[in-house]
Design an enzyme around this catalytic site. Structure first.
Site, PDB file in Angstrom:
ATOM      1  N   THR A   7     -30.098   6.942  87.496  1.00 53.51           N
ATOM      2  CA  THR A   7     -29.489   8.092  89.094  1.00 53.51           C
ATOM      3  C   THR A   7     -30.236   8.033  90.036  1.00 53.51           C
ATOM      4  O   THR A   7     -30.101   7.706  91.316  1.00 53.51           O
ATOM      5  CB  THR A   7     -28.961   8.709  88.256  1.00 53.51           C
ATOM      6  OG1 THR A   7     -28.394   8.278  87.122  1.00 53.51           O
ATOM      7  CG2 THR A   7     -27.831   9.743  89.070  1.00 53.51           C
ATOM      8  N   ARG A   8     -31.969   8.675  89.942  1.00 56.44           N
ATOM      9  CA  ARG A   8     -32.761   8.918  91.069  1.00 56.44           C
ATOM     10  C   ARG A   8     -33.037   8.669  91.816  1.00 56.44           C
ATOM     11  O   ARG A   8     -33.477   8.288  92.764  1.00 56.44           O
ATOM     12  CB  ARG A   8     -33.318   9.797  90.374  1.00 56.44           C
ATOM     13  CG  ARG A   8     -34.153   9.241  89.282  1.00 56.44           C
ATOM     14  CD  ARG A   8     -35.944  10.055  88.128  1.00 56.44           C
ATOM     15  NE  ARG A   8     -35.773   9.163  87.394  1.00 56.44           N
ATOM     16  CZ  ARG A   8     -35.620   9.406  85.904  1.00 56.44           C
ATOM     17  NH1 ARG A   8     -34.097  10.055  85.691  1.00 56.44           N
ATOM     18  NH2 ARG A   8     -36.769   8.853  85.288  1.00 56.44           N
ATOM     19  N   ARG A  64     -28.412   4.615  83.626  1.00 60.25           N
ATOM     20  CA  ARG A  64     -28.921   2.594  83.479  1.00 60.25           C
ATOM     21  C   ARG A  64     -28.462   2.230  84.518  1.00 60.25           C
ATOM     22  O   ARG A  64     -28.304   0.634  84.182  1.00 60.25           O
ATOM     23  CB  ARG A  64     -28.885   1.889  82.102  1.00 60.25           C
ATOM     24  CG  ARG A  64     -29.869   3.036  80.864  1.00 60.25           C
ATOM     25  CD  ARG A  64     -31.024   3.037  81.579  1.00 60.25           C
ATOM     26  NE  ARG A  64     -31.664   3.507  80.386  1.00 60.25           N
ATOM     27  CZ  ARG A  64     -32.441   4.114  80.082  1.00 60.25           C
ATOM     28  NH1 ARG A  64     -32.260   5.816  81.538  1.00 60.25           N
ATOM     29  NH2 ARG A  64     -33.039   4.887  79.053  1.00 60.25           N
ATOM     30  N   TYR A  94     -34.840   0.427  84.382  1.00 59.84           N
ATOM     31  CA  TYR A  94     -33.990   1.559  84.025  1.00 59.84           C
ATOM     32  C   TYR A  94     -32.906   1.282  84.308  1.00 59.84           C
ATOM     33  O   TYR A  94     -31.886   2.200  84.248  1.00 59.84           O
ATOM     34  CB  TYR A  94     -34.747   3.255  83.717  1.00 59.84           C
ATOM     35  CG  TYR A  94     -35.616   2.746  82.567  1.00 59.84           C
ATOM     36  CD1 TYR A  94     -35.512   3.433  81.576  1.00 59.84           C
ATOM     37  CD2 TYR A  94     -37.025   2.196  82.214  1.00 59.84           C
ATOM     38  CE1 TYR A  94     -35.724   3.164  80.313  1.00 59.84           C
ATOM     39  CE2 TYR A  94     -38.319   2.340  82.122  1.00 59.84           C
ATOM     40  CZ  TYR A  94     -37.810   2.929  80.317  1.00 59.84           C
ATOM     41  OH  TYR A  94     -37.823   3.000  79.350  1.00 59.84           O
ATOM     42  N   GLU A 128     -37.824  15.687  82.418  1.00 60.88           N
ATOM     43  CA  GLU A 128     -37.179  16.093  81.329  1.00 60.88           C
ATOM     44  C   GLU A 128     -38.415  16.613  80.321  1.00 60.88           C
ATOM     45  O   GLU A 128     -38.668  16.570  79.823  1.00 60.88           O
ATOM     46  CB  GLU A 128     -37.751  14.692  80.404  1.00 60.88           C
ATOM     47  CG  GLU A 128     -37.609  14.267  79.610  1.00 60.88           C
ATOM     48  CD  GLU A 128     -36.072  13.469  79.748  1.00 60.88           C
ATOM     49  OE1 GLU A 128     -34.948  13.760  77.967  1.00 60.88           O
ATOM     50  OE2 GLU A 128     -35.570  12.278  80.081  1.00 60.88           O
ATOM     51  N   TYR A 159     -30.657   8.451  71.463  1.00 61.26           N
ATOM     52  CA  TYR A 159     -31.469   6.447  71.528  1.00 61.26           C
ATOM     53  C   TYR A 159     -31.435   6.100  70.349  1.00 61.26           C
ATOM     54  O   TYR A 159     -31.966   4.434  70.548  1.00 61.26           O
ATOM     55  CB  TYR A 159     -32.920   6.525  71.960  1.00 61.26           C
ATOM     56  CG  TYR A 159     -33.590   7.054  73.148  1.00 61.26           C
ATOM     57  CD1 TYR A 159     -32.692   7.037  74.209  1.00 61.26           C
ATOM     58  CD2 TYR A 159     -34.658   7.159  73.167  1.00 61.26           C
ATOM     59  CE1 TYR A 159     -32.363   7.022  75.401  1.00 61.26           C
ATOM     60  CE2 TYR A 159     -35.687   7.199  75.014  1.00 61.26           C
ATOM     61  CZ  TYR A 159     -34.220   8.161  75.916  1.00 61.26           C
ATOM     62  OH  TYR A 159     -35.074   7.728  77.230  1.00 61.26           O
ATOM     63  N   ARG A 183     -22.363  12.967  76.180  1.00 59.85           N
ATOM     64  CA  ARG A 183     -23.700  11.994  76.951  1.00 59.85           C
ATOM     65  C   ARG A 183     -22.972  11.257  78.134  1.00 59.85           C
ATOM     66  O   ARG A 183     -23.573  11.318  79.591  1.00 59.85           O
ATOM     67  CB  ARG A 183     -24.345  11.246  76.602  1.00 59.85           C
ATOM     68  CG  ARG A 183     -25.744  10.003  76.993  1.00 59.85           C
ATOM     69  CD  ARG A 183     -26.042   9.157  75.905  1.00 59.85           C
ATOM     70  NE  ARG A 183     -27.693   8.383  76.403  1.00 59.85           N
ATOM     71  CZ  ARG A 183     -29.364   9.187  76.305  1.00 59.85           C
ATOM     72  NH1 ARG A 183     -28.622  10.534  76.384  1.00 59.85           N
ATOM     73  NH2 ARG A 183     -29.532   8.405  77.550  1.00 59.85           N
TER      74      ARG A 183
END
Length: 319
Positions: A168-169, A72, A165, A179, A289, A64
């Protein structure tokens, strides 16, 4: 509807497609690598579309992240952090991405970023919206949802007063999260990849139509707005003692009412939902998560309406 009520928006000239923000979410990794070699599928007239691998070290290790969650890391503290030798890899990478595609919040930032993610949850092809007042992106989501019908395409609104959050975007003027699941980490499934590919295609088609001057009249979409993250039951040592109940497993976007089962302990105890209103859980039992102490997120349904929009390039051409 008179022409004066149409909101002119600048044409979209620079678009990025991000894959590998999380290095073990392989649909986006495979698609971006393919498009870097052969990008004809994602090119549109008058638009620069740049496929980009955001976390190459995590992709190489099929994990990940290396030091911290890149998705984040795009908050002012991290983006403004002094680069020293022991700075986390993803923080350094966030600063590099911000330089290339931002700066975040500036006029120079990319117009639009599609950030491609997979989930182990049964969420289908989900679009993630960050701003409930972003008429352009709401119109795009309406277009994508219509193009995919009758296949479902839920929209998750992550706008929240306290849950931040820093994705990245979020570097772009219009951030779009894609997603798609369920898909295990480190695995690529053809059906899931195809669903993601179609979402990107329809999104880019919308951009081209918008740039060509097509008007998009007011539209309304249903969204699921995030309300709260729910943790697993834990003991005094902070260890998980209850797992997602079979009746909740895979029921993303389905109504959850007072008394419905949430968790099942290993002793056989059922822990039920207690709430005054119907909620719609999603990211149920997401593998990534567990470390975030999140069993699922509670959402509520609401409607969002976007204004009548068209590209302002028409106004410039007629002036």
């Amino acid at each position: 509807m008179t022409s004066s009520s149409v909101v002119g928006r600048p044409p979209v000239r620079r678009v990025a497609v991000f894959g590998g923000t999380h290095g073990n979410e392989l649909s986006g990794v495979f698609l971006v690598k393919h498009w870097q070699e052969n990008g004809a599928e994602i090119q549109r007239t008058g638009v620069e579309v740049k496929p980009f691998l955001t976390n190459p070290r995590a992709v190489k290790k099929c994990t990940r992240y290396i030091d911290c969650d890149l998705n984040r890391a795009f908050d002012p503290d991290n983006l403004g952090r002094t680069v020293v030798e022991d700075i986390p890899y993803e923080v350094r990478r966030a600063q590099e991405i911000n330089q290339i595609f931002g700066p975040k919040g500036s006029d120079d930032a990319y117009d639009l970023i599609f950030d491609l993610h997979n989930t182990t949850s049964n969420m289908g092809g989900t679009l993630i919206l960050e701003n409930s007042r972003d008429d352009f992106t709401i119109q795009m989501f309406h277009y994508i949802k219509t193009a995919l019908a009758p296949e479902r395409c839920p929209v998750l609104l992550i706008e929240h007063p306290s849950l931040k959050y820093a994705t990245t975007r979020s570097v772009a003027k219009h951030p779009v999260g894609v997603e798609v699941g369920p898909q295990p980490q480190g695995v690529v499934r053809a059906d899931i990849l195809d669903k993601m590919r179609k979402i990107v295609k329809h999104g880019l088609d919308f951009v081209q139509l918008f740039n060509e001057g097509k008007e998009f009249p007011p539209c309304t979409i249903e969204v699921f707005q995030i309300m709260e993250k729910v943790d697993y039951p834990r003991n005094k040592n902070d260890e998980v003692i209850g797992i997602i109940h079979p009746r909740l497993q895979d029921q993303d976007w389905q109504p959850l009412n007072n008394g419905d089962p949430l968790f099942l302990t290993l002793d056989g105890e059922v822990i039920a939902y207690k709430g005054d209103c119907t909620v719609y859980p999603t990211f149920i039992n997401e593998a990534a998560y567990y470390e975030k102490k999140q069993a699922f997120v509670k959402t509520v349904k609401k409607k969002l309406t976007a204004k009548h929009i068209r590209s302002s390039v028409l106004d410039q051409n007629t002036s």
